[in-house]
Design an enzyme around this catalytic site. Structure first.
Site, mmCIF file in Angstrom:
data_model
loop_
_atom_site.group_PDB
_atom_site.id
_atom_site.type_symbol
_atom_site.label_atom_id
_atom_site.label_comp_id
_atom_site.label_asym_id
_atom_site.label_seq_id
_atom_site.Cartn_x
_atom_site.Cartn_y
_atom_site.Cartn_z
ATOM 1 C CG HIS A 96 -4.116 27.669 -21.823
ATOM 2 N ND1 HIS A 96 -2.940 28.055 -22.115
ATOM 3 C CD2 HIS A 96 -4.923 28.610 -20.724
ATOM 4 C CE1 HIS A 96 -2.953 29.269 -21.292
ATOM 5 N NE2 HIS A 96 -3.637 29.613 -20.694
ATOM 6 C CD GLU A 116 -5.391 36.430 -17.823
ATOM 7 O OE1 GLU A 116 -5.082 35.338 -17.333
ATOM 8 O OE2 GLU A 116 -5.717 36.592 -19.204
ATOM 9 C CG ASP A 137 -1.789 33.714 -17.331
ATOM 10 O OD1 ASP A 137 -0.771 33.110 -17.365
ATOM 11 O OD2 ASP A 137 -2.762 33.560 -18.135
#
Length: 253
Positions: free
Chosen positions: A49, A154, A180
């Protein structure tokens, strides 16, 4: 440490019983130096990210090694080539998102190991290779033994397959990713933490039974982890500044 102690110890050059790290998303390696100066054990350089390409990751790796802190990297996707690229710039381990099956876990372990046992290409002309063929064969053996491959649990599918994933040889640390996972389960991370904690207990107990260490966020009340990680350093910078502004405003009244 009773679970995955050897692997967990690799994330603590300081010998901390329960290593603590932080996500790093700044393009400036100064933040890694600061993390080390503050006494943290490892940094997770965020290539998933954060805006960090391989060149910028290398800067953080150099800063980490100079300051005596362990650099690992979270990648955007777990392809063989991206695993090789991050290991070649000197990351001590890779953190791979969306690992959902034992086959996924087996593949990323092979991608992190040199041939003939794995698929990692060999090259001494890189930071991890020391820019020399001298002693490189021993270096390959050492890296195969020490590199950490850390899948992130996740998704609901990963949760269903956690026992098979934890059983894969070469997976010594597993990262529980509530963000997530909450989205994949249709939950609200802010209000459905009790459900996520139930999922956490399942992952924790299965992985500990398999002798694997658990890496978990430090700020959500997940108890029984072996390694903990703080939120991204830039988020902590913002929250600190906001707290300072609130204190200033309160003092001015």
């Amino acid at each position: 440490m009773t679970h995955g102690s050897v692997a967990a110890a690799r994330l603590s050059l300081r010998g901390t019983d329960v290593p603590i790290g932080i996500y790093i998303s700044s393009t400036d390696p100064t933040t890694t130096e600061i993390a080390a100066a503050a006494g943290l054990d490892f940094v997770m350089i965020d290539g998933e990210h954060g805006p960090l390409d391989r060149h910028l990751v290398l800067g953080h790796v150099r800063a980490a090694k100079a300051a005596g802190i362990v650099p690992i990297a979270r990648m955007l996707e777990g392809s063989d080539t991206q695993i090789q690229a991050l290991l070649d710039v000197g990351c001590a381990g890779v953190v791979v998102p969306k690992v959902e099956t034992a086959a996924d876990a087996t593949r990323i372990v092979r991608a992190s190991r040199y041939a003939p046992t794995g698929r990692r290409g060999m090259c001494p002309a890189c930071h991890d290779g020391g820019y020399s063929v001298n002693g490189f064969r021993d270096r390959m053996t050492q890296r195969d033994r020490e590199t950490l491959v850390i899948p992130i649990i996740e998704t609901r599918k990963a949760l269903d397959n956690i026992a098979e994933i934890a059983a894969v040889d070469g997976i010594d640390v597993i990262h529980f990713g509530p963000g997530d996972l909450s989205a994949d389960m249709g939950l609200d991370l802010a209000i459905d933490l009790p459900v996520l904690r139930d999922a956490w207990v399942t992952v924790r107990d299965v992985c500990h039974a398999a002798g694997k260490a658990l890496l978990v966020p430090d700020n959500m009340g997940f108890e029984g982890g072996d390694l903990y990680i703080w939120p991204m350093e830039l988020m902590l910078l913002r929250s600190t500044l906001e707290a300072m502004m609130r204190d200033r405003a309160a003092g001015a009244q």
